[in-house]
Write a protein that holds these residues in place. Sequence first.
Motif, mmCIF file in Angstrom:
data_model
loop_
_atom_site.group_PDB
_atom_site.id
_atom_site.type_symbol
_atom_site.label_atom_id
_atom_site.label_comp_id
_atom_site.label_asym_id
_atom_site.label_seq_id
_atom_site.Cartn_x
_atom_site.Cartn_y
_atom_site.Cartn_z
ATOM 1 N N UNK A 46 -88.481 -50.536 40.775
ATOM 2 C CA UNK A 46 -88.853 -49.368 41.554
ATOM 3 C C UNK A 46 -88.232 -48.132 40.954
ATOM 4 N N UNK A 47 -88.874 -47.040 41.236
ATOM 5 C CA UNK A 47 -88.395 -45.800 40.671
ATOM 6 C C UNK A 47 -87.330 -45.216 41.576
ATOM 7 N N UNK A 48 -86.195 -44.930 41.001
ATOM 8 C CA UNK A 48 -85.086 -44.402 41.773
ATOM 9 C C UNK A 48 -85.236 -42.909 41.959
ATOM 10 N N UNK A 49 -84.453 -42.394 42.913
ATOM 11 C CA UNK A 49 -84.543 -40.978 43.233
ATOM 12 C C UNK A 49 -84.061 -40.100 42.082
ATOM 13 N N UNK A 50 -83.337 -40.685 41.109
ATOM 14 C CA UNK A 50 -82.881 -39.885 39.973
ATOM 15 C C UNK A 50 -83.843 -39.987 38.803
ATOM 16 N N UNK A 51 -85.026 -40.570 39.047
ATOM 17 C CA UNK A 51 -86.023 -40.631 37.999
ATOM 18 C C UNK A 51 -85.930 -41.878 37.148
ATOM 19 N N UNK A 52 -84.860 -42.630 37.261
ATOM 20 C CA UNK A 52 -84.733 -43.839 36.456
ATOM 21 C C UNK A 52 -85.510 -44.967 37.105
ATOM 22 N N UNK A 53 -85.672 -46.047 36.351
ATOM 23 C CA UNK A 53 -86.316 -47.227 36.917
ATOM 24 C C UNK A 53 -85.225 -48.215 37.279
ATOM 25 N N UNK A 54 -85.273 -48.697 38.524
ATOM 26 C CA UNK A 54 -84.335 -49.745 38.909
ATOM 27 C C UNK A 54 -85.069 -51.064 38.909
ATOM 28 N N UNK A 55 -84.423 -52.083 38.414
ATOM 29 C CA UNK A 55 -85.067 -53.392 38.493
ATOM 30 C C UNK A 55 -84.023 -54.440 38.801
ATOM 31 N N UNK A 56 -84.458 -55.507 39.411
ATOM 32 C CA UNK A 56 -83.525 -56.600 39.683
ATOM 33 C C UNK A 56 -84.304 -57.858 40.036
ATOM 34 N N UNK A 57 -83.554 -58.952 40.015
ATOM 35 C CA UNK A 57 -84.131 -60.239 40.374
ATOM 36 C C UNK A 57 -83.876 -60.458 41.859
ATOM 37 N N UNK A 58 -84.874 -60.976 42.574
ATOM 38 C CA UNK A 58 -84.752 -61.202 44.013
ATOM 39 C C UNK A 58 -85.008 -62.658 44.337
ATOM 40 N N UNK A 59 -84.442 -63.090 45.464
ATOM 41 C CA UNK A 59 -84.707 -64.443 45.938
ATOM 42 C C UNK A 59 -85.483 -64.334 47.249
ATOM 43 N N UNK A 60 -86.660 -64.957 47.300
ATOM 44 C CA UNK A 60 -87.466 -64.914 48.519
ATOM 45 C C UNK A 60 -86.849 -65.836 49.566
ATOM 46 N N UNK A 61 -86.341 -65.241 50.651
ATOM 47 C CA UNK A 61 -85.710 -66.071 51.692
ATOM 48 C C UNK A 61 -86.611 -66.290 52.892
ATOM 49 N N UNK A 62 -87.604 -65.422 53.076
ATOM 50 C CA UNK A 62 -88.439 -65.595 54.260
ATOM 51 C C UNK A 62 -89.795 -64.943 54.093
ATOM 52 N N UNK A 63 -90.763 -65.426 54.875
ATOM 53 C CA UNK A 63 -92.111 -64.863 54.885
ATOM 54 C C UNK A 63 -92.435 -64.501 56.325
ATOM 55 N N UNK A 64 -92.910 -63.285 56.522
ATOM 56 C CA UNK A 64 -93.148 -62.789 57.876
ATOM 57 C C UNK A 64 -94.629 -62.615 58.133
ATOM 58 N N UNK A 65 -95.036 -62.982 59.343
ATOM 59 C CA UNK A 65 -96.403 -62.679 59.778
ATOM 60 C C UNK A 65 -96.292 -61.705 60.943
ATOM 61 N N UNK A 66 -96.527 -60.426 60.648
ATOM 62 C CA UNK A 66 -96.282 -59.395 61.653
ATOM 63 C C UNK A 66 -97.488 -59.148 62.523
ATOM 64 N N UNK A 67 -98.675 -59.516 62.053
ATOM 65 C CA UNK A 67 -99.876 -59.201 62.816
ATOM 66 C C UNK A 67 -100.401 -57.809 62.520
ATOM 67 N N UNK A 68 -99.643 -57.039 61.756
ATOM 68 C CA UNK A 68 -100.122 -55.725 61.330
ATOM 69 C C UNK A 68 -100.522 -55.860 59.877
ATOM 70 N N UNK A 69 -101.805 -55.646 59.590
ATOM 71 C CA UNK A 69 -102.297 -56.044 58.268
ATOM 72 C C UNK A 69 -101.610 -55.277 57.137
ATOM 73 N N UNK A 70 -101.288 -53.995 57.374
ATOM 74 C CA UNK A 70 -100.618 -53.222 56.322
ATOM 75 C C UNK A 70 -99.299 -53.867 55.927
ATOM 76 N N UNK A 71 -98.535 -54.277 56.940
ATOM 77 C CA UNK A 71 -97.232 -54.882 56.648
ATOM 78 C C UNK A 71 -97.408 -56.254 56.009
ATOM 79 N N UNK A 72 -98.316 -57.045 56.543
ATOM 80 C CA UNK A 72 -98.494 -58.387 55.993
ATOM 81 C C UNK A 72 -98.934 -58.336 54.532
#
Lengths: 417, 234, 257
Positions: free
Chosen positions: A172-198
Amino acid sequence: MIRLALRNLARNRWRSGLTLGGVAVAVAMLIWSDGLMEAFLVTMTESATAMQLGDLRIESEAHAHDSSVYNAFTASPALLESVRRVPGVRTVAPRLLTFGLLGHKTRSQGALVLGVDPAIEAQASDVAKSVVAGTWLSPRVTAGERERQVVLGQDLASLLAVKVGDDLVVMLQAADGTMGDDRLRLVGIARTGTSDLDRQAAWMRLGDVAYLAALEGQAHELVVRSERGVALDHVATGIRAVIAAGAGPKLVARTWKQLVPDLHQMIELSRNSMIVLYAIVYFIAALGILNAQRMSALERKREFAVMMSVGVTPARLGTLVIVESVLLASMGAVLGALLGWGLSAYHAHAGLDLAALGSQGFTFAGISFHSRIYFVLRPGMVVLPAVAVLGVGALCGLWPALASSRIKLASTISGRL
Amino acid sequence: MTSDEAIVRTEKLSRIYRQGTVEVHALRAVDFACRRGEFVALAGPSGSGKSTLLNQLGTLDPPTSGRVTIAGREVTRLGRAAAARFRLAHIGFVFQAFNLLPVLTAYENAEYTLLLQGVSAAKRRAIVLPLLERVGLGAMQHRRPHELSGGQQQRVAVVRAIAPKPAFVLADEPTANLDSQSSASLLDLLEDLNRSDGLTLVLASHDAQVIARARRVVRLRDGSIVGDEEQSPT
Amino acid sequence: MKLAWLFVVLAGTFGGARHVCAAEPPPRLPEVKQVVDRLNDLYRADSSHARMTMKVVTERYRRELTLEAWTRGKDDALVVVRAPAREAGAATLRSEEGLWTYAPRADQLVRIPSSLLSDDWMGSHFTNDDLMRETDFLKDYDASLAWHEEGGQRLLQVTLAPKPKAPVVWSRVVFLLDPGDYMPLRADYFDGAKIVRTLSYADPHPLAGRRIPFTMVMVPTDKPGESTRVEYQDLKFGVKVDPSLFTQRGLRRVAKR
């Protein structure tokens, strides 16, 4: 007079019964459909407020116009605390919002990355409750945790073809203009019922997003949930006073009605369309009462003539006819209210299966509904139609009453003409 | 007001009906008067105008011209509501049939006029019950009209008519639907009320049995009075 | 990788500048196809290697990146960030398999989805699309030529109007070229009738018998004071580039350096 009216109604039990039944069914139907409509509207409102918007949102004025990553503000503990102390405020949740790129193997998707405080967010929104696989973000970094945690909306997870436990890359692009990147671990999946969020949302800890986006100590929005039953506009006024006093960029507080005026308008519109339905049903009920009363008045023309001959004034006779029709309507209203209330209460408790509309629930205006919908029932929803039908009853008695009071006495009694 | 004075009087009373394009002269400038305590029979064949005259006397029908005065008051210009209140205060009615409100008991029908006058329940009871006893219906006061014979129904109607002590009672063919025995008994009652209580009675009938009981017979033909004679009761 | 492309590509063409006196009657316009072919040929180079700096000035930040770029053939291009240290190793790869970005901390390639093509590249005023675009002017645009006078010079103006179904975000792109060797001097990008951004070319260096602008400046019209300036420190054509460079492994090798 009421006794006389009641006895008159009892004379033609079939007619009175049918009319009364018609009124009862109409009233019951109104109550029932109002309960169903309210259920839809409340579901829509709640899925908008409970998952995403909150009851009220505080953000910088710049962010309100342009939700760019740059328009964050300093969310100091003092500011959070002073908002929390506004009467009627239940929870204040800081959030960072930024768009990022999520990748897994050869797949990638743009995502709305939400930095949240896991514990506060769990109180401020239903997101934590909507996790259908895995868990919600843990409030603290757990021992041995090597990757930053992320929870994805279920559609986003399936687009990326990831399951709980998989690793992802975020850029993602940081507020200082640089690109931030990292490795993530998926811990959960959510079903919100709001299609934009899902479809788009990726929840991460506030601190992790702040680090990646170079926004330490900042927030894009503070989501406020109010106590139940508190007038939201009142809370908003209190909050506006607090944030106006603070230093830093100008902050604005908007209620969900201001944030999604479309939804608000749609809800108003739906309520108004109920009024049209009301009018139609009342009209039909009115025709029924009118017809019954007119028939009954015609049949009793001679009787009415005799009554007026022995001294009953036209006004008194007219009143009798109106009382009869109000009685008919009110009995129908009471019966209908009981019927409608009973049915709605049952569906409020047990829910109504809308499987006919789609086996697994359906989506409307970006909000998904479960196939079993639970009715909303308020006293006003029962009382109002019942009271209104009384007015309709009175109105319907008017014409037969007028007609009856104008009978020509001599010719009617003698049967001539 | 002395007993000699007319309690009801008509002057040049005319009533014209329109039936399609035909004008029917039901009454032609009728002058009629009835004094307190009289028992008058309006006699004549069907269409002679006797019922029309009765309706005029009862303020049930507005005249085409002429005037009606009751108890010294002109009633020809009264509005519907005022006329109803006037009838309640001054005139008793007994019609040919279906006099009673079917949903009320005999007692309730009998007290109905008093109820309309706003008389208290206790007073109504004190007035109505003896009258029902007198007409022989004391035991049937809780019956509905359909549980009573035609003669019984007419007697309840009589009680209703006389209970508020009206200036006079109008009866239009009161025996028309009764067998001769019931007719006789009803006429006995009316005659007795006239004699013992001084009730002023005006009947319209073409029944000789009824006419014979009256003390004065006014004969009509084609809307005009053609005879007016006193007679001794038989 | 527009940077890489553009540079290399621009380089493809030109000879010497020729100033034209405005008083002279305008000469005949050259053939459209001839000019556009030249513009297209900007993007043709067997291989290249470049070092450059990118200076980004925005309302909020000012940053300078040092970049190294390779191209090979028509499809392969790679740009690696060398400085500052915080972002060193970040890379963007274009290969036959699409456009990818390399996350150095996660050590992973992430495909840039088409929905993000108009997002900016590394916080600059160039977009991913600028890097990605495989521009074929003749295929996507209808071109027309005209004379344009500016600052007492007569320039060749190429107006590119997108064809009805071309995947182009601009409503029009107007190039101003040196009439002598068709070296581009400026390009205006239109949205409707409005110029949204302007790309200026300067500092021509002779290379491979042509003139190549070593400086490009992108200026967004609606954000005064902002710009992205790219300057070549070094540009070589025809160098030997290993095809395996344009894979995750090869990329990792040069990125980690």
